[in-house]
Design an enzyme around this catalytic site. Structure first.
Site, PDB file in Angstrom:
ATOM      1  N   ASP A 139       0.675  -1.200   0.004  1.00 18.76           N
ATOM      2  CA  ASP A 139      -0.156  -0.004  -0.037  1.00 18.76           C
ATOM      3  C   ASP A 139       0.936   1.171   0.052  1.00 18.76           C
ATOM      4  O   ASP A 139       2.184   1.040   0.229  1.00 18.76           O
ATOM      5  CB  ASP A 139      -1.130  -0.013   1.326  1.00 18.76           C
ATOM      6  CG  ASP A 139      -2.004   0.731   0.945  1.00 18.76           C
ATOM      7  OD1 ASP A 139      -2.582   1.614   0.186  1.00 18.76           O
ATOM      8  OD2 ASP A 139      -3.257   0.332   1.840  1.00 18.76           O
ATOM      9  N   ASP A 182     -10.901   1.918  -3.293  1.00 22.32           N
ATOM     10  CA  ASP A 182     -11.414   1.831  -1.846  1.00 22.32           C
ATOM     11  C   ASP A 182     -12.956   1.836  -2.005  1.00 22.32           C
ATOM     12  O   ASP A 182     -13.651   1.064  -0.961  1.00 22.32           O
ATOM     13  CB  ASP A 182     -11.106   2.687  -0.728  1.00 22.32           C
ATOM     14  CG  ASP A 182      -9.751   2.482  -0.252  1.00 22.32           C
ATOM     15  OD1 ASP A 182      -9.064   1.306  -0.520  1.00 22.32           O
ATOM     16  OD2 ASP A 182      -8.906   2.951   0.428  1.00 22.32           O
TER      17      ASP A 182
HETATM   18  C1  GLA Z   1      -5.784   1.970   2.039  1.00 18.52           C
HETATM   19  C2  GLA Z   1      -6.276   0.731   1.289  1.00 18.52           C
HETATM   20  C3  GLA Z   1      -7.162  -0.017   1.945  1.00 18.52           C
HETATM   21  C4  GLA Z   1      -6.679  -0.702   3.294  1.00 18.52           C
HETATM   22  C5  GLA Z   1      -6.138   0.626   4.079  1.00 18.52           C
HETATM   23  C6  GLA Z   1      -5.276   0.063   5.144  1.00 18.52           C
HETATM   24  O1  GLA Z   1      -6.657   2.970   2.172  1.00 18.52           O
HETATM   25  O2  GLA Z   1      -6.812   1.000   0.004  1.00 18.52           O
HETATM   26  O3  GLA Z   1      -7.868  -1.217   1.247  1.00 18.52           O
HETATM   27  O4  GLA Z   1      -5.612  -1.614   3.120  1.00 18.52           O
HETATM   28  O5  GLA Z   1      -5.192   1.276   3.493  1.00 18.52           O
HETATM   29  O6  GLA Z   1      -5.127   1.292   6.071  1.00 18.52           O
END
Ligand code: GLA
Length: 729
Positions: free
Chosen positions: A478, A548
């Protein structure tokens, strides 16, 4: 050979399967002119397209108006400060303080295959698939050399371009701008197609008419971004899904970029693509060189579907790599939307236990397992297992998950550092910041300075230690904030303008090292959803988390834009719980499954809490995934209708290369009263084949389905979906 040089006319002709790209060396000054790009031509004799016999004429015939010539000539690589006032591709400040630079052809070589670009991702090519032309040009007064690199895919309508700059001048110089590709051509009433968005609504398709104000997409966020995408296509006004001309550029890079199309005084278009020049300044000592990232160029007269299919083939066959390149991916369940930070071994094992019973194949433990991280305000950089949450550590948890028959995956955010972390307390100078300024926080975190070799080594070792410690078979990588406060405690002031690019190179190096040591791992890149979904990242990971926003209806728009240029096999898509956590919408579980099917397919919900009727649908959905995924991963993609355009329903399909089977997903977004069934002309089928419709058992001739259409009954209600599968009999 797909590349020929015609000595007498000094013309290069590059041929892909259905396109030609023609370059000419012109006049005594050896200007490199762009003569043609488009449908394949029989002949290379197109010098007349350079129009050097009309005013302002070439300098050898009219040197008094050299500036006018420079400002009208269709060039292969636009120079800076010498009379071409359109967008330049390069600018270099020499020790004299001036930055004008020209390009004069000097030599070339044609080689079989495709050389890699040092330290950078690029489309892969073998001797069978590619030939490469390298044209060396020089700026005579300074001695600075530029190599224009063109790789031609013989069986795909793709040409990749990049540039290498070599400082052969007697002293240090500063590269302040370098674009990797330039395309000059006459305007054909073009419209620009770009992908725009924000967090949770990435890559929505936008179309804008090309006019005199310059049109550009760009990111200065240090990543390719949620907002603009490193892609632009110029389409003729009549171009639609299936016909019409499209020229596209897609940048294989994950940092700051700019793609611009502009219309000049004579109605000519110049399209350029490369690293964004803002804050970019690269110091080159005498003899040093700079390799610019690659641009993928494609032309089609087969409309959007033609373009999508070419890019999908390129990325599936020549960019994505590793053991999952041509393999079905395990169906995963991720605990992020199920638990957020509030989990422990017991909770994870409960999810894993139910998941295993229902056909899910992997548990992914998301953010919150390390250091003292109980929320998003601390501990990034402290990559040690939190044994309060996970007693017995990863060894115990992973063993237990494996015992249930599931693989295990883990989340990292390696490029970041929380101010409240042991790492920051020990090494505050490892964060990107400007001395004397308090750096701005974002999600309460800073970005690590990846221009530093010590930081790279530290991060690598801390991640690798975790990966070595247990049977981990998947990593979600990430990156949750953009870069700001561009300063490095490591780089010298005269090199500070290199930071953004060096950051990207450092991240690439980390992923390269990780995949080398752990080739069995399925890597999924991510950036606050789809903020770094680009071909550069796809070089390292066969799939990328798309957004997301997991709402099925929002995903129609996001996945349509993403699938315009990326194969379905790489689009991270999960079934999540309702009301959806991002938009609050409730959609049927079955529809959520159908939308995720045209992606990697997985789950992101608390399986121990969902209603029984939804739980009972999971085995059906996982079986559906196994049944159709080979086709979805490898077939040709066809867009038939778009909810973006009709605000009513959405329909896309995948047809196997041999046209023996096809799968279409229809989503009725809004129910309507008093409607009959809908007849829709399917696409991609062989008119001479007969097909059996799986659901009804009916047999219908291919040409009837293509020209007469398929009858989709009126569905009752909003957000309803239907899967249509046919097989040749
Ligand atoms: C990002 C990712 C999510 C999750 C969060 C965790 O927003 O896109 O899927 O992994 O971080 O903090």
């Amino acid at each position: 050979m797909s590349i020929a040089y015609f000595q007498e006319e000094r013309i290069f002709k590059l041929n892909t399967k259905a396109t030609s790209y023609i370059i000419g060396v012109i006049d005594e000054d050896n200007f490199l002119g762009h003569l043609y790009y488009g449908k394949k031509l029989r002949s290379h004799q197109v010098s007349y397209l350079g129009r050097i016999n009309e005013h302002p004429f070439i300098p050898s015939k009219n040197n008094r108006d050299r500036v006018s010539f420079m400002d009208a000539f269709p060039t292969e690589f636009s120079s800076h400060g010498l009379g071409d006032f359109r967008e330049s591709c390069i600018s270099i400040r020499t020790e004299k303080g001036c930055s004008a630079i020209g390009f004069s052809y000097r030599s070339h070589e044609i080689i079989n295959g495709k050389p890699e670009l040092a330290g950078l991702p690029s489309a892969r090519g073998t001797k069978e698939s590619c030939d490469t032309l390298i044209i060396t040009g020089i700026d005579e007064p300074t001695g600075i050399e530029m190599k224009l690199i063109y790789s031609v895919y013989k069986e795909l309508d793709v040409i990749t371009r990049s540039v290498k700059v070599i400082n052969n001048s007697p002293s240090v110089c500063y590269l302040t701008k370098i674009f990797s590709a330039c395309l000059d051509m006459d305007n054909q009433d073009f419209e620009a197609v770009t992908l725009h968005g924000s967090w949770a609504r990435e890559r929505h398709i936008e179309v804008a008419k090309l006019a005199h104000p310059k049109l550009s997409v760009e990111s200065v966020r240090g990543e390719s971004s949620h907002h603009d995408h490193p892609f632009m296509a110029l389409k003729t006004r009549d171009a639609n899904y299936d016909s019409g001309e499209i020229y596209a550029m897609h940048f294989v890079y994950s940092g700051n970029f700019k793609i611009q199309a502009s219309l000049d005084q004579f109605g000519m278009v110049r399209m350029v693509c490369g690293i964004h020049p803002q804050d970019f300044c690269y110091r080159l000592e005498k003899g040093e060189s700079f390799q610019a990232p690659e641009v993928v160029l494609t032309y089609t007269d087969q409309g959007f579907n033609g373009m999508s299919q070419t890019l999908h083939d390129l990325y599936r066959d020549h960019l994505i790599n590793g053991i999952y390149k041509d393999k079905k991916r395990p169906i995963l369940i991720n605990n992020w939307e199920a638990t957020y930070f509030d989990f422990d071994t017991e909770k994870l094992l409960a999810i894993a236990k139910d998941a295993a019973l229902l056909g899910i194949e992997m548990l992914v433990m998301d953010d919150g397992w390390f250091g003292k991280r109980g929320s998003d305000n601390c501990a990034l950089g402290d990559w040690t297992v939190n044994e309060e949450k996970l007693p017995g550590g990863l060894t115990y948890l992973v063993n237990e998950v494996n015992k249930l028959g599931l693989k295990f995956g883990i989340w990292f955010e390696p490029e970041m550092i929380s101010p409240d972390s042991d790492l920051y307390r020990a090494h505050p100078d490892w964060a990107i910041a400007i001395q004397g300024r308090t750096a701005a926080l974002c999600r309460e975190q800073y970005v690590l300075d990846l221009s530093r070799p010590d930081v790279i080594d530290y991060i690598y070792e801390s991640i690798a230690k975790i990966l070595r410690s247990a049977n981990i078979e998947y990593v979600k990588w990430d990156m949750n904030r953009p870069l700001a406060d561009l300063g490095s405690a490591y780089l010298k002031p005269e090199c500070m303008g290199e930071l953004s690019h060096r950051f990207v190179l450092g991240m690439y190096e980390l992923q390269e090292r990780m995949m080398k040591e752990f080739p069995h791992i399925l890597l999924e890149n991510c950036s606050g959803g789809g903020g770094r979904f680009d071909p550069g990242m796809l070089y390292y990971s066969p799939q990328i988390w798309c957004s997301d926003d997991t709402d099925a209806i929002e995903r129609l728009l996001i996945q349509e834009g993403t699938a315009l240029i990326y194969p379905l096999s790489c689009i991270g898509a999960h079934v999540s719980t309702c009301p959806n956590h991002t938009v609050g919408r409730t959609t049927p579980f079955a529809t959520r499954g159908l939308v995720a099917l045209f992606g990697t397919f997985g789950y992101e919900l608390d399986i121990t809490q969902i209603p029984d009727e939804e739980r009972m649908m999971i085995p059906e959905q996982t079986a559906m995934y196994h049944k159709y995924n080979d086709l979805i991963r490898t077939g040709d993609y066809y867009r038939i209708a778009s909810y973006r355009e009709n605000r009513f329903y959405d329909l896309a399909g995948v047809v196997s290369k041999d046209k023996s089977e096809a799968l279409y997903i229809f989503i009725q977004v809004m129910g309507r009263p008093n409607h009959r069934s809908r007849i829709i002309k399917l696409k991609g089928l062989n008119p001479l084949f007969d097909y059996r419709i799986e659901e009804s058992g009916e047999i219908i001739a291919g040409d009837s389905l293509l020209n007469g259409g398929f009858v989709i009954p009126q569905l009752n209600g909003d957000f309803q979906g239907k899967l249509i599968y046919l097989q040749k009999i």
